[in-house]
Write a protein that holds these residues in place. Sequence first.
Motif, PDB file in Angstrom:
ATOM      1  N   UNK A  37      34.118   1.225  -1.641  1.00  0.00           N
ATOM      2  CA  UNK A  37      33.751   0.431  -2.806  1.00  0.00           C
ATOM      3  C   UNK A  37      34.323   1.095  -4.054  1.00  0.00           C
ATOM      4  N   UNK A  38      35.118   0.366  -4.826  1.00  0.00           N
ATOM      5  CA  UNK A  38      35.666   0.901  -6.075  1.00  0.00           C
ATOM      6  C   UNK A  38      34.509   1.358  -6.961  1.00  0.00           C
ATOM      7  N   UNK A  39      34.670   2.513  -7.618  1.00  0.00           N
ATOM      8  CA  UNK A  39      33.593   3.120  -8.393  1.00  0.00           C
ATOM      9  C   UNK A  39      34.022   3.359  -9.831  1.00  0.00           C
ATOM     10  N   UNK A  40      33.108   3.082 -10.774  1.00  0.00           N
ATOM     11  CA  UNK A  40      33.367   3.263 -12.198  1.00  0.00           C
ATOM     12  C   UNK A  40      32.107   3.761 -12.888  1.00  0.00           C
ATOM     13  N   UNK A  41      32.271   4.685 -13.813  1.00  0.00           N
ATOM     14  CA  UNK A  41      31.139   5.108 -14.638  1.00  0.00           C
ATOM     15  C   UNK A  41      30.759   4.001 -15.605  1.00  0.00           C
ATOM     16  N   UNK A  42      29.472   3.890 -15.862  1.00  0.00           N
ATOM     17  CA  UNK A  42      28.962   2.990 -16.896  1.00  0.00           C
ATOM     18  C   UNK A  42      28.474   3.867 -18.054  1.00  0.00           C
ATOM     19  N   UNK A  43      27.669   3.299 -18.941  1.00  0.00           N
ATOM     20  CA  UNK A  43      27.103   4.067 -20.055  1.00  0.00           C
ATOM     21  C   UNK A  43      26.376   5.288 -19.502  1.00  0.00           C
ATOM     22  N   UNK A  44      26.465   6.397 -20.217  1.00  0.00           N
ATOM     23  CA  UNK A  44      25.826   7.640 -19.800  1.00  0.00           C
ATOM     24  C   UNK A  44      24.724   7.998 -20.800  1.00  0.00           C
ATOM     25  N   UNK A  45      23.790   8.878 -20.408  1.00  0.00           N
ATOM     26  CA  UNK A  45      22.600   9.114 -21.227  1.00  0.00           C
ATOM     27  C   UNK A  45      22.851   9.756 -22.587  1.00  0.00           C
ATOM     28  N   UNK A  46      23.993  10.406 -22.766  1.00  0.00           N
ATOM     29  CA  UNK A  46      24.306  10.989 -24.066  1.00  0.00           C
ATOM     30  C   UNK A  46      25.806  11.242 -24.131  1.00  0.00           C
ATOM     31  N   UNK A  47      26.296  11.626 -25.316  1.00  0.00           N
ATOM     32  CA  UNK A  47      27.744  11.786 -25.499  1.00  0.00           C
ATOM     33  C   UNK A  47      28.305  12.911 -24.637  1.00  0.00           C
ATOM     34  N   UNK A  48      27.517  13.975 -24.422  1.00  0.00           N
ATOM     35  CA  UNK A  48      27.985  15.088 -23.604  1.00  0.00           C
ATOM     36  C   UNK A  48      28.133  14.665 -22.137  1.00  0.00           C
TER      37      UNK A  48
END
Length: 188
Positions: A37-48
């Motif tokens: 399954x192709x995988x992509x990051x979404x929004x993360x909990x903070x900028x770091x």
Amino acid sequence: MQKNFTEEDLLQLSVAELLDLFRTLNSPSIEEMDGEYAAYLLAQPNWLADKIGHITLDNPFRRWLSKAFRPVDTTTGRGYNTFLKEHRVVQCYPMMTMIAPSRFDNQPAYQLVYRQFHSICGSINMVDEIRRVSPNLYLGIGTYGFTHHQRHIPYPFLLKGPHTPYRGDIGRKRDVFQISSRDIPKLF
């Protein structure tokens, strides 16, 4: 009536909105999750977390491509991640899979438990939870850490597919492994 979310919709949501959506979704079955399954990051909990996530998963030396799964029996499965390294697809970070209560709402989720195998993901207690958004589109919430608090910070990602057959099992199992509340807190 629930909105039919698309990949584009998921890319626009905040972590809080993704977690709210996750709580409304159903778990895929062990049998359903079969292939890459192709995988992509979404929004993360903070900028770091966003910067570290992109540096770790999408850099000039290797780029995260997918997560892959196969059923082992009616209650468990196996899996791995793939990366593009130079011009080769490499498999790494093996995991066992199972359906278990989510740490976020106690409802069933497809769980990826990395600690059963020797890898950096297993060493940092990584567990991912997956639920189906629509056919061939899944919302994942990754967790990792050494404390209860760390293991409850959501790191969202999406999966699309399957697009490629499962390539084969990888990894070396830990000699002494038993699922604990560190992995699936709602089981205990």
